[in-house]
Write an enzyme that holds these catalytic residues in place. Structure first.
Site, PDB file in Angstrom:
ATOM      1  N   LYS A 190      63.943  32.292  -6.591  1.00 42.72           N
ATOM      2  CA  LYS A 190      64.202  31.877  -7.974  1.00 42.72           C
ATOM      3  C   LYS A 190      65.468  31.024  -8.003  1.00 42.72           C
ATOM      4  O   LYS A 190      66.557  31.512  -7.743  1.00 42.72           O
ATOM      5  CB  LYS A 190      64.406  33.080  -8.889  1.00 42.72           C
ATOM      6  CG  LYS A 190      64.447  32.647 -10.354  1.00 42.72           C
ATOM      7  CD  LYS A 190      64.994  33.702 -11.286  1.00 42.72           C
ATOM      8  CE  LYS A 190      66.488  33.684 -11.370  1.00 42.72           C
ATOM      9  NZ  LYS A 190      67.068  32.452 -11.949  1.00 42.72           N
ATOM     10  N   GLY A 242      75.650  34.473  -6.024  1.00 46.18           N
ATOM     11  CA  GLY A 242      75.996  34.283  -7.426  1.00 46.18           C
ATOM     12  C   GLY A 242      77.245  35.072  -7.773  1.00 46.18           C
ATOM     13  O   GLY A 242      78.074  35.340  -6.903  1.00 46.18           O
ATOM     14  N   SER A 243      77.335  35.470  -9.012  1.00 51.72           N
ATOM     15  CA  SER A 243      78.572  36.102  -9.475  1.00 51.72           C
ATOM     16  C   SER A 243      78.675  37.546  -8.977  1.00 51.72           C
ATOM     17  O   SER A 243      77.672  38.210  -8.730  1.00 51.72           O
ATOM     18  CB  SER A 243      78.624  36.066 -10.996  1.00 51.72           C
ATOM     19  OG  SER A 243      77.528  36.770 -11.527  1.00 51.72           O
ATOM     20  N   THR A 244      79.906  38.008  -8.865  1.00 51.27           N
ATOM     21  CA  THR A 244      80.147  39.373  -8.395  1.00 51.27           C
ATOM     22  C   THR A 244      79.560  40.387  -9.379  1.00 51.27           C
ATOM     23  O   THR A 244      79.018  41.411  -8.960  1.00 51.27           O
ATOM     24  CB  THR A 244      81.656  39.585  -8.170  1.00 51.27           C
ATOM     25  OG1 THR A 244      82.055  38.714  -7.103  1.00 51.27           O
ATOM     26  CG2 THR A 244      81.984  41.007  -7.780  1.00 51.27           C
ATOM     27  N   GLY A 247      75.917  40.576  -8.717  1.00 47.09           N
ATOM     28  CA  GLY A 247      75.776  41.201  -7.393  1.00 47.09           C
ATOM     29  C   GLY A 247      75.913  42.705  -7.479  1.00 47.09           C
ATOM     30  O   GLY A 247      75.149  43.467  -6.880  1.00 47.09           O
ATOM     31  N   GLU A 264      76.104  37.296  -1.406  1.00 44.68           N
ATOM     32  CA  GLU A 264      77.189  36.321  -1.237  1.00 44.68           C
ATOM     33  C   GLU A 264      77.764  36.094  -2.626  1.00 44.68           C
ATOM     34  O   GLU A 264      77.114  35.473  -3.475  1.00 44.68           O
ATOM     35  CB  GLU A 264      76.648  34.980  -0.707  1.00 44.68           C
ATOM     36  CG  GLU A 264      75.965  35.055   0.643  1.00 44.68           C
ATOM     37  CD  GLU A 264      76.927  35.287   1.780  1.00 44.68           C
ATOM     38  OE1 GLU A 264      78.160  35.249   1.560  1.00 44.68           O
ATOM     39  OE2 GLU A 264      76.453  35.530   2.894  1.00 44.68           O
ATOM     40  N   CYS A 298      82.020  28.901  -4.471  1.00 47.83           N
ATOM     41  CA  CYS A 298      82.447  30.291  -4.303  1.00 47.83           C
ATOM     42  C   CYS A 298      83.638  30.393  -3.367  1.00 47.83           C
ATOM     43  O   CYS A 298      84.476  31.261  -3.519  1.00 47.83           O
ATOM     44  CB  CYS A 298      81.292  31.150  -3.819  1.00 47.83           C
ATOM     45  SG  CYS A 298      80.444  30.460  -2.419  1.00 47.83           S
ATOM     46  N   GLU A 393      88.172  34.598 -10.901  1.00 45.28           N
ATOM     47  CA  GLU A 393      87.534  33.342 -10.518  1.00 45.28           C
ATOM     48  C   GLU A 393      87.373  32.474 -11.782  1.00 45.28           C
ATOM     49  O   GLU A 393      86.797  32.923 -12.771  1.00 45.28           O
ATOM     50  CB  GLU A 393      86.161  33.693  -9.941  1.00 45.28           C
ATOM     51  CG  GLU A 393      85.512  32.601  -9.171  1.00 45.28           C
ATOM     52  CD  GLU A 393      84.203  33.050  -8.528  1.00 45.28           C
ATOM     53  OE1 GLU A 393      83.520  33.928  -9.084  1.00 45.28           O
ATOM     54  OE2 GLU A 393      83.864  32.495  -7.471  1.00 45.28           O
TER      55      GLU A 393
HETATM   56  P1  NAI Z   1      74.880  34.358 -12.150  1.00 46.89           P
HETATM   57  O1  NAI Z   1      75.357  35.240 -11.068  1.00 46.89           O
HETATM   58  O2  NAI Z   1      74.505  34.966 -13.437  1.00 46.89           O
HETATM   59  O3  NAI Z   1      73.634  33.492 -11.650  1.00 46.89           O
HETATM   60  C1  NAI Z   1      73.202  33.378 -10.332  1.00 46.89           C
HETATM   61  C2  NAI Z   1      71.697  33.619 -10.249  1.00 46.89           C
HETATM   62  O4  NAI Z   1      71.409  34.971 -10.568  1.00 46.89           O
HETATM   63  C3  NAI Z   1      70.870  32.789 -11.202  1.00 46.89           C
HETATM   64  O5  NAI Z   1      69.689  32.409 -10.556  1.00 46.89           O
HETATM   65  C4  NAI Z   1      70.576  33.752 -12.335  1.00 46.89           C
HETATM   66  O6  NAI Z   1      69.426  33.443 -13.030  1.00 46.89           O
HETATM   67  C5  NAI Z   1      70.411  35.039 -11.584  1.00 46.89           C
HETATM   68  N1  NAI Z   1      70.638  36.250 -12.364  1.00 46.89           N
HETATM   69  C6  NAI Z   1      71.412  36.402 -13.475  1.00 46.89           C
HETATM   70  N2  NAI Z   1      71.382  37.678 -13.886  1.00 46.89           N
HETATM   71  C7  NAI Z   1      70.598  38.350 -13.022  1.00 46.89           C
HETATM   72  C8  NAI Z   1      70.194  39.719 -12.899  1.00 46.89           C
HETATM   73  N3  NAI Z   1      70.616  40.637 -13.756  1.00 46.89           N
HETATM   74  N4  NAI Z   1      69.392  40.064 -11.882  1.00 46.89           N
HETATM   75  C9  NAI Z   1      68.994  39.145 -10.981  1.00 46.89           C
HETATM   76  N5  NAI Z   1      69.326  37.849 -11.038  1.00 46.89           N
HETATM   77  C10 NAI Z   1      70.119  37.459 -12.055  1.00 46.89           C
HETATM   78  O7  NAI Z   1      75.956  33.268 -12.399  1.00 46.89           O
HETATM   79  P2  NAI Z   1      76.192  32.496 -13.780  1.00 46.89           P
HETATM   80  O8  NAI Z   1      76.142  33.398 -14.945  1.00 46.89           O
HETATM   81  O9  NAI Z   1      75.308  31.339 -13.804  1.00 46.89           O
HETATM   82  O10 NAI Z   1      77.687  32.063 -13.592  1.00 46.89           O
HETATM   83  C11 NAI Z   1      78.729  32.907 -14.059  1.00 46.89           C
HETATM   84  C12 NAI Z   1      79.856  32.925 -13.106  1.00 46.89           C
HETATM   85  O11 NAI Z   1      79.418  33.404 -11.856  1.00 46.89           O
HETATM   86  C13 NAI Z   1      80.465  31.594 -12.790  1.00 46.89           C
HETATM   87  O12 NAI Z   1      81.362  31.180 -13.736  1.00 46.89           O
HETATM   88  C14 NAI Z   1      81.109  31.896 -11.474  1.00 46.89           C
HETATM   89  O13 NAI Z   1      82.349  32.523 -11.684  1.00 46.89           O
HETATM   90  C15 NAI Z   1      80.165  32.850 -10.820  1.00 46.89           C
HETATM   91  N6  NAI Z   1      79.251  32.210  -9.870  1.00 46.89           N
HETATM   92  C16 NAI Z   1      79.522  32.322  -8.557  1.00 46.89           C
HETATM   93  C17 NAI Z   1      78.722  31.706  -7.629  1.00 46.89           C
HETATM   94  C18 NAI Z   1      79.005  31.808  -6.185  1.00 46.89           C
HETATM   95  O14 NAI Z   1      78.452  31.049  -5.411  1.00 46.89           O
HETATM   96  N7  NAI Z   1      79.820  32.729  -5.773  1.00 46.89           N
HETATM   97  C19 NAI Z   1      77.594  30.902  -8.022  1.00 46.89           C
HETATM   98  C20 NAI Z   1      77.328  30.886  -9.436  1.00 46.89           C
HETATM   99  C21 NAI Z   1      78.164  31.520 -10.294  1.00 46.89           C
END
Ligand code: NAI
Length: 781
Positions: A190, A242-244, A247, A264, A298, A393
């Protein structure tokens, strides 16, 4: 600007990349996308829009996957998996190679589409994202080719659910899909809801490559679709970037399900500049550290730590450089900084900065386009290490900074974070840089460089940055499992009895904490009986206070991690010798405890196990990865830190030794919860440890109910990893509680291990006992 004017001023002119081909591809697809399931696109359904964050234009409409769509994708992946695995490494390699070739062939289309969807500068998409994605597929085509010969004991995990973020949409897809396919898995992926288009273009090239249907499935949608994937019963492994926060939720949601998991997550990576650094290079490095991809990285070097003697000079140079950064149309080849991914992200960055006024702000005096999600490059100095902006972050083009006086202070500040993804060190002094690198609690260290990535070098962090590595040989562990199937663990109840003691001496075995025998905090013990009901002695019942004392002792013994493998081997040999001397006594004890006659065999095996890990202590070496830049990545094996282990109930001596020996051989300190029904072999073993020069606190042994210890062990913030080979119920409890600080777990999910054979030892244990830190150092020309 006219060409003569450009010659006059030497200003950069506009160098726009055409969007025509990418727009034509979108039109070709009807501007509406379904999901990619079982080798075909589904009919588009209701959903959401993909928008260009630079101008708000709608690019396409996308479908929000339903539970039925996710079920269909998982079903297709499940159906395809056995055949894909049976195709064999070389068979799979051909397809993965074809995907790499097609990514290369359509590189410009991928780059332009990525820019339009995400807002990153075309220079980055063209020169970094897309080439690295190709490299990942080429590299893993090679891994597929080599799997049969190099990983003869490994097999695919099965169906992998992969959830990726929006900051590197195609690259994250490559990091997830390439190794999974190489090792014989099939995937349901996804993409993030803001950036699904390059994943859908990738689906198109899967068709062009003739990839068997069902091997790659792509469903689009928001976090709710992610949750469906995470919760799906027929998925064997979840890989998430994605976000902590998310995670942590995924860790809790998968607890006890038996699904493998890699995470990650975020970071707040320090960027340390020493006074002897080449300051101009360090300034240029910062452009790549925090303004690369608008800081939405990240591993961004987002926390600048500057040596006090050069701080004023360095900040001055940095401010000058910031004034030269060019913001603008991401498709313009001469811009440095593009737009944030979405208005939501722009708002979240703005709100965070506005809500935290501490420090002195410097906003680069550059032209910021009015339309689009642009945020100006910002530097905030004079912050206190505990300030929110130093800890949280921001995920935007905002650099925060403080100064330090000594290398020790730099390390302390660098490690003052809940994250542990990456760190950057700038110094012209190789002694200093290589002295600092091992002291940084991160998965990656870059020396005189930053944000370097390659398929050959594992990427990933420690602490709340998650666990698991992507890339390199170490990354394959996340997509394989040992061959063979395990049988369910038989639960063992303690023998009961009301027999009188065999003599009048009090035989209450104590706990072993900080090198001393300690009475349990609660003051309780229980009788331990033989099979025929005779009282063999009493075992102390440890509670969470005893556990806390043991953790404290293990922490205080941190010097153990700095000892040499040679010294640790000597001590393990010594333990083995001292056990041999008491062979008969232990054999009798085991026979009495377990009611079996295999005590002597178990002692023999325990001695051999100690010898095995003594042998490994100075041989489980890291690697040097050749990477296609001017440098090498040293993949160093480091101890995890403090490991808590619920030892197996069966094989009460051998099981304990099988947990202890690999952990301490690799430099960890341990807290061992001994076999619950048969604890007295462990308490006897204390006497062996006491005569074997094991420093106080390196090994701590608790007895009592595993159910009382598993949860606090997994919850404790100063325990770095928890293993469980005990009863099935503890696996779920541990995985759930571990979500708190996202510590690594290694649990049996109720499956048995044969401790008497090689199943009970070897590389799996050594891997669990180590973290790989990739240290990138300049090398060669
Ligand atoms: P997110 O962690 O919500 O999104 C990443 C992925 O997870 C997306 O595909 C999203 O649809 C999916 N997702 C969201 N909620 C989920 C759940 N409950 N179960 C399974 N999958 C889920 O990140 P978001 O909200 O887009 O960004 C928020 C903050 O996260 C950013 O401001 C940043 O601080 C951090 N972030 C960190 C990343 C990294 O590479 N470490 C990448 C993206 C965001």
């Amino acid at each position: 600007m006219t060409i003569p004017e450009i010659f006059e001023t030497m200003e950069y002119g506009a160098a726009p990349e055409s969007a025509a081909e990418a727009l034509a591809w979108l039109v070709d697809q009807g501007d509406r996308f379904g999901h990619f399931i079982d080798g075909a696109f589904t009919t588009p359904s209701d959903g959401f829009e993909a928008k260009n964050p630079a101008n708000g234009n709608v690019l396409a409409s996308l479908s929000q996957a339903t539970q039925n769509d996710v079920d269909a994708a998982v079903k297709a992946a499940r159906r395809a998996q056995p055949k894909w695995e049976k195709l064999g490494g070389p068979g799979r390699a051909r397809y993965i190679y074809a995907l790499a070739r097609l990514l290369q062939k359509h590189a410009r289309l991928f780059a332009v589409l990525e820019v339009m969807d995400n807002g990153k500068p075309i220079r980055e998409a063209r020169d970094i994202d897309v080439p690295l994605a190709q490299r990942h597929f080429y590299y893993h085509a090679g891994m597929a080719q080599l799997m049969d010969s190099e990983l003869p004991d490994a097999q695919a995990i099965g169906v992998c659910g992969q959830i990726i973020p929006w900051n590197f949409p195609l690259l994250m897809l490559a990091w997830k899909v390439a190794p999974a396919l190489a090792m014989g898995n099939t995937v349901v992926l996804k993409p993030a809801e803001y950036t699904s288009l390059t994943a859908l273009l990738f689906a198109d090239i899967c068709l062009q490559a003739g990839l068997p249907k069902g091997v790659v499935n792509i469903v689009t949608g928001d976090g709710a679709v992610g949750e469906m994937i995470v919760a799906h019963d027929d998925i064997d492994k979840i890989a998430f970037t994605g976000s902590t926060d998310v995670g942590r939720r995924i860790r809790a949601a998968t607890a006890g399900s038996g699904k493998a998991l890699t995470l990650e997550l975020g970071g707040k990576s320090p960027y340390i500049v020493f006074d002897d650094a080449d300051l101009d290079s360090a300034v240029e490095g910062l452009v790549d550290a925090i303004w690369f991809n608008q800081g939405q990285v990240c591993c961004a070097g987002s926390r600048l730590l500057v040596h006090e003697p050069v701080a004023d000079l360095f900040y001055a140079k940095l401010r000058t450089r910031m004034g030269k950064l060019r913001l603008g149309d991401p498709l313009d080849k001469s811009i440095d900084v593009g737009t944030l991914v979405d208005p939501v992200q722009l708002q979240s960055v703005s709100e965070m900065i506005n809500a935290n006024p501490a420090g002195e702000r410097f906003v680069a005096d550059v032209d910021v386009p009015e339309a689009g999600c642009f945020y100006p490059p910002t530097l905030i100095t004079g912050l206190h290490p505990a300030d929110t902006l130093m800890q949280e972050e921001i995920f935007g083009p905002v650099l925060v900074s403080t100064t330090f006086r000594t290398p020790e202070e730099a390390v302390q500040l660098a490690n003052n974070t809940r994250y542990g993804l990456a760190a950057t060190v700038w110094s012209e002094n190789v002694n200093l840089a290589l002295d600092i690198a091992p002291k940084l609690r991160t998965g990656i260290v870059w020396i005189n460089g930053t944000n370097l990535m390659d398929a050959a070098a594992g990427f990933g962090g420690v602490r709340e940055s998650g666990f698991g590595r992507e890339g390199g040989w170490e990354g394959l562990a996340a997509y394989t499992r040992p061959k063979g199937t395990r049988r369910p663990l038989k639960e063992i109840a303690a023998f009961e009895g009301d027999g009188a003691p065999q003599d009048t001496v009090d035989r209450t075995a104590k706990l072993y904490i900080a090198g001393k025998q300690a009475r349990p905090d609660g003051g309780y013990s229980r009788g331990v009986y033989s099979k025929n009901g005779a009282l063999l002695g009493h075992a102390s019942l440890a509670n969470r206070k005893d556990l806390r004392n043991a953790v404290e002792a293990a922490h205080a013994a941190k010097g153990w991690s700095a000892t040499t493998g040679h010294l640790r081997a000597q001590i393990l040999y010594f333990i083995a010798e001292n056990l041999v001397v008491r062979h008969a006594e232990f054999a009798d004890r085991l026979n009495n405890l377990t009611g079996s006659r295999s005590g002597a065999k178990e002692v023999d095996a325990a001695v051999q196990r100690l010898f095995t890990y003594a042998a490994w202590a100075d041989k489980y070496d890291g690697q040097v990865h050749g990477v296609p830049i001017r440098g090498v990545a040293l993949a160093m094996k480091e101890p995890v830190g403090v490991i808590g282990a619920i030892c197996p109930d069966e094989a009460p001596l051998l099981g304990l030794v099988s947990c202890m020996a690999p952990a301490i051989a690799m430099g960890n300190r341990v807290i061992l919860a001994a076999s619950e029904p048969f604890p007295l072999a462990a308490t006897d073993f204390v006497q062996v440890l006491e005569t074997s020069d094991v420093p106080a606190g390196v090994v701590n042994i608790l007895t009592g109910a595993h159910a009382d210890l598993a949860e606090p062990m997994a919850r404790h913030l100063d325990v770095d990893a928890v293993w469980s080979f005990g009863a099935a119920a503890h696996s779920a409890v541990i995985e759930k509680a571990a979500a708190g600080n996202l510590k690594r777990t290694w649990v049996n999910h109720g499956m048995a291990r044969d401790w008497m054979t090689s199943d009970g030892e070897g590389r799996a244990f050594l891997e669990a006992a180590t973290e790989v830190k990739n240290i990138w150092v300049p090398y060669g020309e």
